[in-house]
Design a protein around this motif. Structure first.
Motif, PDB file in Angstrom:
ATOM      1  N   THR A 171       0.801  -1.230   0.000  1.00 34.15           N
ATOM      2  CA  THR A 171       0.000   0.000   0.000  1.00 34.15           C
ATOM      3  C   THR A 171       0.832   1.277   0.000  1.00 34.15           C
ATOM      4  N   ASN A 172       2.132   1.178   0.278  1.00 33.37           N
ATOM      5  CA  ASN A 172       2.941   2.388   0.414  1.00 33.37           C
ATOM      6  C   ASN A 172       4.113   2.492  -0.555  1.00 33.37           C
ATOM      7  N   TYR A 173       4.363   1.460  -1.317  1.00 34.27           N
ATOM      8  CA  TYR A 173       5.490   1.484  -2.247  1.00 34.27           C
ATOM      9  C   TYR A 173       4.979   1.362  -3.684  1.00 34.27           C
ATOM     10  N   PRO A 174       5.696   1.921  -4.650  1.00 28.83           N
ATOM     11  CA  PRO A 174       5.235   1.885  -6.049  1.00 28.83           C
ATOM     12  C   PRO A 174       5.308   0.481  -6.636  1.00 28.83           C
ATOM     13  N   ASP A 175       4.500   0.252  -7.661  1.00 23.58           N
ATOM     14  CA  ASP A 175       4.456  -1.072  -8.271  1.00 23.58           C
ATOM     15  C   ASP A 175       5.645  -1.356  -9.180  1.00 23.58           C
ATOM     16  N   ASP A 176       6.476  -0.360  -9.452  1.00 23.43           N
ATOM     17  CA  ASP A 176       7.667  -0.612 -10.275  1.00 23.43           C
ATOM     18  C   ASP A 176       8.909  -0.849  -9.414  1.00 23.43           C
ATOM     19  N   VAL A 177       8.702  -1.171  -8.134  1.00 20.65           N
ATOM     20  CA  VAL A 177       9.812  -1.451  -7.231  1.00 20.65           C
ATOM     21  C   VAL A 177      10.572  -2.674  -7.719  1.00 20.65           C
ATOM     22  N   THR A 178      11.885  -2.695  -7.515  1.00 23.80           N
ATOM     23  CA  THR A 178      12.715  -3.799  -8.008  1.00 23.80           C
ATOM     24  C   THR A 178      12.829  -4.910  -6.966  1.00 23.80           C
ATOM     25  N   PHE A 179      13.275  -6.069  -7.446  1.00 25.08           N
ATOM     26  CA  PHE A 179      13.521  -7.215  -6.564  1.00 25.08           C
ATOM     27  C   PHE A 179      14.489  -6.825  -5.454  1.00 25.08           C
ATOM     28  N   GLU A 180      15.569  -6.141  -5.831  1.00 26.91           N
ATOM     29  CA  GLU A 180      16.601  -5.773  -4.854  1.00 26.91           C
ATOM     30  C   GLU A 180      16.051  -4.818  -3.792  1.00 26.91           C
ATOM     31  N   GLU A 181      15.195  -3.900  -4.210  1.00 26.37           N
ATOM     32  CA  GLU A 181      14.603  -2.948  -3.257  1.00 26.37           C
ATOM     33  C   GLU A 181      13.665  -3.648  -2.276  1.00 26.37           C
ATOM     34  N   VAL A 182      12.886  -4.593  -2.785  1.00 26.52           N
ATOM     35  CA  VAL A 182      12.006  -5.348  -1.894  1.00 26.52           C
ATOM     36  C   VAL A 182      12.828  -6.197  -0.933  1.00 26.52           C
ATOM     37  N   SER A 183      13.873  -6.816  -1.443  1.00 27.07           N
ATOM     38  CA  SER A 183      14.733  -7.650  -0.612  1.00 27.07           C
ATOM     39  C   SER A 183      15.337  -6.847   0.538  1.00 27.07           C
ATOM     40  N   GLU A 184      15.865  -5.681   0.232  1.00 27.37           N
ATOM     41  CA  GLU A 184      16.451  -4.829   1.273  1.00 27.37           C
ATOM     42  C   GLU A 184      15.404  -4.437   2.303  1.00 27.37           C
ATOM     43  N   TYR A 185      14.197  -4.147   1.868  1.00 27.60           N
ATOM     44  CA  TYR A 185      13.096  -3.800   2.781  1.00 27.60           C
ATOM     45  C   TYR A 185      12.853  -4.929   3.785  1.00 27.60           C
ATOM     46  N   PHE A 186      12.782  -6.170   3.285  1.00 28.32           N
ATOM     47  CA  PHE A 186      12.458  -7.278   4.197  1.00 28.32           C
ATOM     48  C   PHE A 186      13.621  -7.667   5.085  1.00 28.32           C
ATOM     49  N   TRP A 187      14.871  -7.494   4.607  1.00 25.03           N
ATOM     50  CA  TRP A 187      15.982  -7.714   5.528  1.00 25.03           C
ATOM     51  C   TRP A 187      15.942  -6.683   6.661  1.00 25.03           C
ATOM     52  N   ARG A 188      15.574  -5.451   6.345  1.00 22.56           N
ATOM     53  CA  ARG A 188      15.435  -4.418   7.388  1.00 22.56           C
ATOM     54  C   ARG A 188      14.327  -4.798   8.368  1.00 22.56           C
ATOM     55  N   VAL A 189      13.215  -5.319   7.836  1.00 24.40           N
ATOM     56  CA  VAL A 189      12.104  -5.750   8.699  1.00 24.40           C
ATOM     57  C   VAL A 189      12.572  -6.850   9.644  1.00 24.40           C
ATOM     58  N   LEU A 190      13.255  -7.862   9.097  1.00 16.13           N
ATOM     59  CA  LEU A 190      13.703  -8.974   9.941  1.00 16.13           C
ATOM     60  C   LEU A 190      14.658  -8.499  11.023  1.00 16.13           C
ATOM     61  N   ARG A 191      15.592  -7.622  10.679  1.00 16.88           N
ATOM     62  CA  ARG A 191      16.541  -7.137  11.681  1.00 16.88           C
ATOM     63  C   ARG A 191      15.828  -6.297  12.745  1.00 16.88           C
ATOM     64  N   THR A 192      14.846  -5.513  12.310  1.00 14.62           N
ATOM     65  CA  THR A 192      14.102  -4.695  13.274  1.00 14.62           C
ATOM     66  C   THR A 192      13.312  -5.551  14.242  1.00 14.62           C
ATOM     67  N   LEU A 193      12.817  -6.693  13.764  1.00  8.06           N
ATOM     68  CA  LEU A 193      12.060  -7.603  14.614  1.00  8.06           C
ATOM     69  C   LEU A 193      12.980  -8.412  15.543  1.00  8.06           C
ATOM     70  N   GLY A 194      14.280  -8.288  15.358  1.00 10.28           N
ATOM     71  CA  GLY A 194      15.214  -8.960  16.255  1.00 10.28           C
ATOM     72  C   GLY A 194      15.850 -10.213  15.690  1.00 10.28           C
ATOM     73  N   PHE A 195      15.620 -10.517  14.403  1.00 11.30           N
ATOM     74  CA  PHE A 195      16.275 -11.675  13.802  1.00 11.30           C
ATOM     75  C   PHE A 195      17.780 -11.426  13.725  1.00 11.30           C
ATOM     76  N   ARG A 196      18.561 -12.358  14.206  1.00  5.45           N
ATOM     77  CA  ARG A 196      20.010 -12.248  14.127  1.00  5.45           C
ATOM     78  C   ARG A 196      20.489 -12.969  12.874  1.00  5.45           C
ATOM     79  N   VAL A 197      20.288 -12.291  11.739  1.00  5.02           N
ATOM     80  CA  VAL A 197      20.644 -12.888  10.457  1.00  5.02           C
ATOM     81  C   VAL A 197      21.440 -11.882   9.650  1.00  5.02           C
ATOM     82  N   GLY A 198      22.207 -12.390   8.680  1.00  8.37           N
ATOM     83  CA  GLY A 198      22.977 -11.501   7.815  1.00  8.37           C
ATOM     84  C   GLY A 198      22.081 -10.869   6.761  1.00  8.37           C
ATOM     85  N   GLY A 199      22.444  -9.716   6.266  1.00  9.44           N
ATOM     86  CA  GLY A 199      21.672  -9.063   5.216  1.00  9.44           C
ATOM     87  C   GLY A 199      22.077  -9.594   3.865  1.00  9.44           C
ATOM     88  N   SER A 200      21.443  -9.014   2.851  1.00  7.51           N
ATOM     89  CA  SER A 200      21.745  -9.423   1.493  1.00  7.51           C
ATOM     90  C   SER A 200      22.291  -8.242   0.733  1.00  7.51           C
TER      91      SER A 200
END
Length: 200
Positions: A171-200
């Motif tokens: 609902t807040n991001y444009p439909d022409d967003v790239t795979f890499e941009e979505v990936s970075e968004y979800f790695w940020r989400v996981l880290r914010t939630l406390g997941f101790r994982v490496g980014g991409s």
């Protein structure tokens, strides 16, 4: 001498017609929501007779549920999500889906279905076995067990927040967003939630 195998009674199903009808129904849902789906419109869009659709689905809701279930199965197969997905597997799945404009449109339409069509949503959930939700749940449980999340992490709340992150992106991001941009968004989400994982 070759013996011909007898066919069971009744007309055999036409796989091409099956796929055309389900694809037509999905396109109608993406364009206008469940309200835009009808047996007549699906038949016209698929290029088949109405009787071809009625032979398979007696009602609009049956057709819509079948289309959504088929799409769910295709998503899981195409993204090759393993039975025990890692955070990277799920990030890749979310990124592939949310960087495809048609998939984003369809997902946005589906967001209103639980509220506006609760019986249809319940039928879809039962038919699809909630496989994607179960994958996320199992991931969160394993992450807590393996020390990737705090031992007192609320599994249901973490899962709800991940689902919410998908809705926020739709609902807040444009439909022409790239795979890499979505990936970075979800790695940020996981880290914010406390997941101790490496980014991409």
């Amino acid at each position: 001498m070759r013996t011909e195998q007898r066919r069971p009674p009744g007309r055999p199903r036409n796989v091409e017609a099956d796929n055309a009808v389900l694809t037509a129904a999905l396109d109608l849902i993406a364009e206008s929501g469940v309200e835009g789906v009808s047996i007549e419109q699906a038949a016209k869009r698929a290029g088949v007779a109405r009787t071809t659709v009625y032979r398979r689905y007696a009602t609009r809701d049956e057709l819509a549920v079948a289309a959504l279930v088929a799409n769910e199965a295709a998503v899981l197969v195409s993204f090759q999500v393993p039975d025990r997905p890692s955070p990277a597997d799920l990030v890749a799945t979310w990124s592939a889906g949310l960087s495809e404009p048609r998939a984003r449109t369809l997902l946005r339409r589906m967001m209103s279905v639980p509220r506006e069509h609760p019986k249809l949503w319940a039928a879809f959930r039962e038919a699809s076995d909630g496989s994607r939700d179960q994958s996320v749940h199992d991931l969160v449980v394993r992450a807590r067990e393996n020390g990737q999340l705090p031992a007192d992490a609320d599994v249901e709340m973490v899962q709800a927040l991940l689902t919410g992150a998908v809705a926020v992106h739709l609902t807040n991001y444009p439909d022409d967003v790239t795979f890499e941009e979505v990936s970075e968004y979800f790695w940020r989400v996981l880290r914010t939630l406390g997941f101790r994982v490496g980014g991409s």
